[in-house]
Scaffold this active site. Structure first.
Site, PDB file in Angstrom:
ATOM      1  N   HIS A 307       0.858  -1.186   0.000  1.00 53.23           N
ATOM      2  CA  HIS A 307       0.000   0.000   0.000  1.00 53.23           C
ATOM      3  C   HIS A 307       0.889   1.230   0.000  1.00 53.23           C
ATOM      4  O   HIS A 307       1.934   1.231   0.648  1.00 53.23           O
ATOM      5  CB  HIS A 307      -0.906   0.012   1.248  1.00 53.23           C
ATOM      6  CG  HIS A 307      -2.051   0.945   1.101  1.00 53.23           C
ATOM      7  ND1 HIS A 307      -1.943   2.284   1.381  1.00 53.23           N
ATOM      8  CD2 HIS A 307      -3.315   0.747   0.649  1.00 53.23           C
ATOM      9  CE1 HIS A 307      -3.102   2.858   1.124  1.00 53.23           C
ATOM     10  NE2 HIS A 307      -3.947   1.961   0.674  1.00 53.23           N
ATOM     11  N   ASP A 365      -7.969  -5.434   0.323  1.00 54.63           N
ATOM     12  CA  ASP A 365      -8.530  -6.230  -0.760  1.00 54.63           C
ATOM     13  C   ASP A 365      -7.974  -7.639  -0.830  1.00 54.63           C
ATOM     14  O   ASP A 365      -8.414  -8.434  -1.654  1.00 54.63           O
ATOM     15  CB  ASP A 365      -8.367  -5.491  -2.086  1.00 54.63           C
ATOM     16  CG  ASP A 365      -9.387  -4.379  -2.156  1.00 54.63           C
ATOM     17  OD1 ASP A 365     -10.496  -4.598  -1.638  1.00 54.63           O
ATOM     18  OD2 ASP A 365      -9.081  -3.300  -2.670  1.00 54.63           O
TER      19      ASP A 365
HETATM   20  N1  ACO Z   1       4.255  -7.670  -4.949  1.00 52.27           N
HETATM   21  C1  ACO Z   1       5.603  -7.635  -5.117  1.00 52.27           C
HETATM   22  N2  ACO Z   1       6.358  -6.534  -4.941  1.00 52.27           N
HETATM   23  C2  ACO Z   1       5.731  -5.412  -4.595  1.00 52.27           C
HETATM   24  C3  ACO Z   1       4.331  -5.345  -4.396  1.00 52.27           C
HETATM   25  C4  ACO Z   1       3.604  -6.539  -4.582  1.00 52.27           C
HETATM   26  N3  ACO Z   1       2.276  -6.545  -4.409  1.00 52.27           N
HETATM   27  N4  ACO Z   1       3.983  -4.094  -4.050  1.00 52.27           N
HETATM   28  C5  ACO Z   1       5.109  -3.372  -4.042  1.00 52.27           C
HETATM   29  N5  ACO Z   1       6.180  -4.157  -4.357  1.00 52.27           N
HETATM   30  C6  ACO Z   1       7.596  -3.740  -4.373  1.00 52.27           C
HETATM   31  C7  ACO Z   1       7.919  -2.870  -5.574  1.00 52.27           C
HETATM   32  O1  ACO Z   1       8.351  -3.637  -6.677  1.00 52.27           O
HETATM   33  C8  ACO Z   1       9.003  -1.996  -5.014  1.00 52.27           C
HETATM   34  O2  ACO Z   1      10.204  -2.754  -4.971  1.00 52.27           O
HETATM   35  P1  ACO Z   1      11.650  -2.032  -5.179  1.00 52.27           P
HETATM   36  O3  ACO Z   1      11.774  -1.062  -4.038  1.00 52.27           O
HETATM   37  O4  ACO Z   1      12.627  -3.149  -5.123  1.00 52.27           O
HETATM   38  O5  ACO Z   1      11.590  -1.371  -6.522  1.00 52.27           O
HETATM   39  C9  ACO Z   1       8.580  -1.738  -3.576  1.00 52.27           C
HETATM   40  O6  ACO Z   1       7.801  -2.907  -3.225  1.00 52.27           O
HETATM   41  C10 ACO Z   1       7.751  -0.475  -3.376  1.00 52.27           C
HETATM   42  O7  ACO Z   1       6.586  -0.567  -4.220  1.00 52.27           O
HETATM   43  P2  ACO Z   1       6.025   0.592  -5.129  1.00 52.27           P
HETATM   44  O8  ACO Z   1       5.395   0.004  -6.341  1.00 52.27           O
HETATM   45  O9  ACO Z   1       7.070   1.639  -5.341  1.00 52.27           O
HETATM   46  O10 ACO Z   1       4.917   1.173  -4.169  1.00 52.27           O
HETATM   47  P3  ACO Z   1       3.683   2.075  -4.569  1.00 52.27           P
HETATM   48  O11 ACO Z   1       3.329   2.820  -3.345  1.00 52.27           O
HETATM   49  O12 ACO Z   1       3.968   2.858  -5.803  1.00 52.27           O
HETATM   50  O13 ACO Z   1       2.533   1.019  -4.929  1.00 52.27           O
HETATM   51  C11 ACO Z   1       0.705  -0.470  -4.715  1.00 52.27           C
HETATM   52  C12 ACO Z   1       1.547   0.618  -4.045  1.00 52.27           C
HETATM   53  C13 ACO Z   1       0.218   0.023  -6.093  1.00 52.27           C
HETATM   54  C14 ACO Z   1      -0.519  -0.742  -3.848  1.00 52.27           C
HETATM   55  C15 ACO Z   1       1.548  -1.736  -4.876  1.00 52.27           C
HETATM   56  O14 ACO Z   1       1.964  -2.198  -3.609  1.00 52.27           O
HETATM   57  C16 ACO Z   1       0.836  -2.845  -5.638  1.00 52.27           C
HETATM   58  O15 ACO Z   1       0.859  -2.856  -6.884  1.00 52.27           O
HETATM   59  N6  ACO Z   1       0.171  -3.806  -4.895  1.00 52.27           N
HETATM   60  C17 ACO Z   1      -0.607  -4.846  -5.533  1.00 52.27           C
HETATM   61  C18 ACO Z   1      -1.957  -4.311  -6.003  1.00 52.27           C
HETATM   62  C19 ACO Z   1      -2.894  -4.044  -4.844  1.00 52.27           C
HETATM   63  O16 ACO Z   1      -3.071  -4.872  -3.965  1.00 52.27           O
HETATM   64  N7  ACO Z   1      -3.540  -2.867  -4.884  1.00 52.27           N
HETATM   65  C20 ACO Z   1      -4.544  -2.492  -3.891  1.00 52.27           C
HETATM   66  C21 ACO Z   1      -4.076  -1.325  -3.077  1.00 52.27           C
HETATM   67  S1  ACO Z   1      -5.229  -1.015  -1.793  1.00 52.27           S
HETATM   68  C22 ACO Z   1      -6.520  -0.261  -2.516  1.00 52.27           C
HETATM   69  O17 ACO Z   1      -6.436   0.438  -3.509  1.00 52.27           O
HETATM   70  C23 ACO Z   1      -7.818  -0.428  -1.897  1.00 52.27           C
END
Ligand code: ACO
Length: 430
Positions: A307, A365
């Site tokens: 998140h 979720d």
């Molecule tokens: N699986 C694997 N790796 C992940 C995940 C994941 N679900 N989420 C983040 N990471 C990693 C990224 O690759 C990144 O790694 P790095 O530092 O080595 O490059 C690090 O964790 C930070 O992640 P970001 O993508 O920079 O974080 P951001 O805040 O931009 O994204 C998000 C947040 C979109 C929620 C992301 O965690 C994601 O895509 N999660 C899966 C989708 C999801 O569950 N979305 C629902 C969110 S809650 C809602 O909207 C109600």
């Protein structure tokens, strides 16, 4: 409000004073609104990681502590004790309603649940297998062609009537998008049922057969709607605010929020989680999928994990996890193996350095889809359920924005990386 000043020194000996803004709680905020005027520079913040776009009194999140409040009330207390319309009133008007206020609010919402009969024609323009979220974007957007009696967005009473209409009609449109999908006739709203039971009835009753909503199912929907009702300046809410900042039609603004919510990185995650669990299929495959999630060359992510704001735990996930067990233990749920798989996946991920280091916890979720599935709601409707609940948040933010004397059209700047100035070359000389 601005009790501190920060000095900023720039190139060529230029400097300016920046005010530090303090909200009720939370970190201090540097006011950079005059930065370009005084220093000739912009700030660059992709994804708005360090940028507050507005002032808001609706919802507070402390991502490090894993706290979420609606109008100051911790989400745990609301989840335990409130009804969804109680929470909707709170988000819209700022305080919990007195008994008579709630009764009147419920009456108003109940008497706005019907949709104009001609709106049904819009559904018929969609192929039967259209995704219900696509139908929602289109049909909610088309509401902007109705209700000319209350579209003066500068009139607070008109805004309030539009808000009531949106909250009331969203379940009716959502259920109709499902009925269109399965080829069944639309079911009219029933005034003897409460908000959540009425929605369940419109989903599952048919003209041939009455449907008696299971009280536990209604309780679970009420809880999930409360947990999804608002979440401050997330992507879809910011989209609604940005669309509304141009003084656009309110129904069109909410349709833009639905479009933004649909993405799998946002509200579309609940559907994506179920698809992922079905793809993993068995606990013996978990290690393989965890390895894929960690592989930067593989686009696969663990859906329902991570998140932008929560770097401790998502308090909504903690509440939902408990209810998930209650629902699956007490209902004739066919999908408890999926919950077992989800729990195992969570356990493995939570012991993995990659997820620990990056503070990637299960979000709301990760569990919501499993509950919806147990209630008989198909995967393609999960994000629609989210949209029904979040409509309250979108509307509350739109109302707050329209009332804000500091509100201006939203217009971010950019770092231009295109070609330098060049001369047009006639077609024959290229
Ligand atoms: N699986 C694997 N790796 C992940 C995940 C994941 N679900 N989420 C983040 N990471 C990693 C990224 O690759 C990144 O790694 P790095 O530092 O080595 O490059 C690090 O964790 C930070 O992640 P970001 O993508 O920079 O974080 P951001 O805040 O931009 O994204 C998000 C947040 C979109 C929620 C992301 O965690 C994601 O895509 N999660 C899966 C989708 C999801 O569950 N979305 C629902 C969110 S809650 C809602 O909207 C109600």
């Amino acid at each position: 409000m601005f009790d501190k000043i920060m000095k900023l020194s720039g190139a060529e000996g230029r400097s300016m004073e920046l005010k530090l803004h303090k909200g009720t709680v939370g970190p201090e905020v540097v006011d950079i609104s005059s930065l370009y005027r005084e220093m000739g520079v912009f700030t660059y913040d992709p994804g708005f990681v360090s940028t507050a776009s507005c002032q808001s009194a609706i919802t507070y999140i402390d991502g490090d502590k894993g706290e979420l409040w609606y109008r100051g009330y911790p989400i745990e207390q609301l989840a335990e004790r409130a009804s969804f319309l109680d929470v909707a009133y709170l988000l819209l008007y700022g305080d919990l309603p007195q008994q008579s206020q709630l009764a009147e609010f419920e009456r108003i919402i109940r008497y706005h649940t019907m949709i104009n009969e001609t709106l049904k024609n819009f559904f018929n323009g969609f192929h039967y297998d259209a995704h219900p979220m696509a139908v929602m974007v289109g049909v909610v957007g088309s509401l902007s062609a109705f209700y000319h009696d209350s579209l003066d967005i500068h009139d607070p009473r008109h805004r309030e009537v539009s808000a009531h209409r949106m909250i009331a009609k969203m379940p009716t449109i959502a259920a109709a998008s499902y009925k269109h999908n399965v080829g069944e006739p639309f079911i009219y709203p029933r005034n003897d049922l409460d908000y959540c039971a009425n929605f369940m009835n419109m989903m599952f009753a048919t003209p041939c057969e009455e449907y008696a909503p299971d009280p536990l199912a209604v309780k679970a929907v009420n809880l999930l709607f409360i947990l999804h009702a608002d979440h401050e300046q997330n992507a879809s809410t910011s989209t609604v605010r940005l669309a509304g900042s141009s003084q656009a039609n309110p129904f069109a603004c909410i349709a833009s929020g639905i479009a933004s919510l649909w993405g799998p990185a946002h509200g579309g995650a609940n559907e994506a989680v179920l698809e992922m669990l079905q793809e993993i299929g068995d606990a013996s495959n978990i290690d393989k999928y965890i390895a894929r999630a960690k592989d930067k060359d593989d686009p696969f992510r663990l859906m329902g994990f991570g998140h932008r704001v929560y770097k401790n735990h998502d308090p909504r996930a903690t509440i939902i996890r408990k209810v998930c067990h209650e629902v699956l233990d007490n209902m004739d749920a066919k999908d408890s193996p999926l919950l077992e798989l989800a729990l195992r996946l969570e356990e493995v991920a939570m012991q993995d350095e990659y997820f620990i280091e990056r503070k990637l916890y299960p979000n709301v979720d990760f569990y919501s889809g499993i509950i919806y599935r147990a209630l008989g709601i198909p995967n393609s409707m999960f994000t629609v359920m989210f949209a029904i609940a979040r409509t309250v948040g979108w509307v509350a933010h739109w109302m707050e924005m329209m009332d804000d004397p500091q509100q201006r059209i939203g217009r971010p700047r950019q770092v231009y990386t295109g070609a330098g100035k060049r001369e047009y070359v006639p077609l024959g000389q290229r």
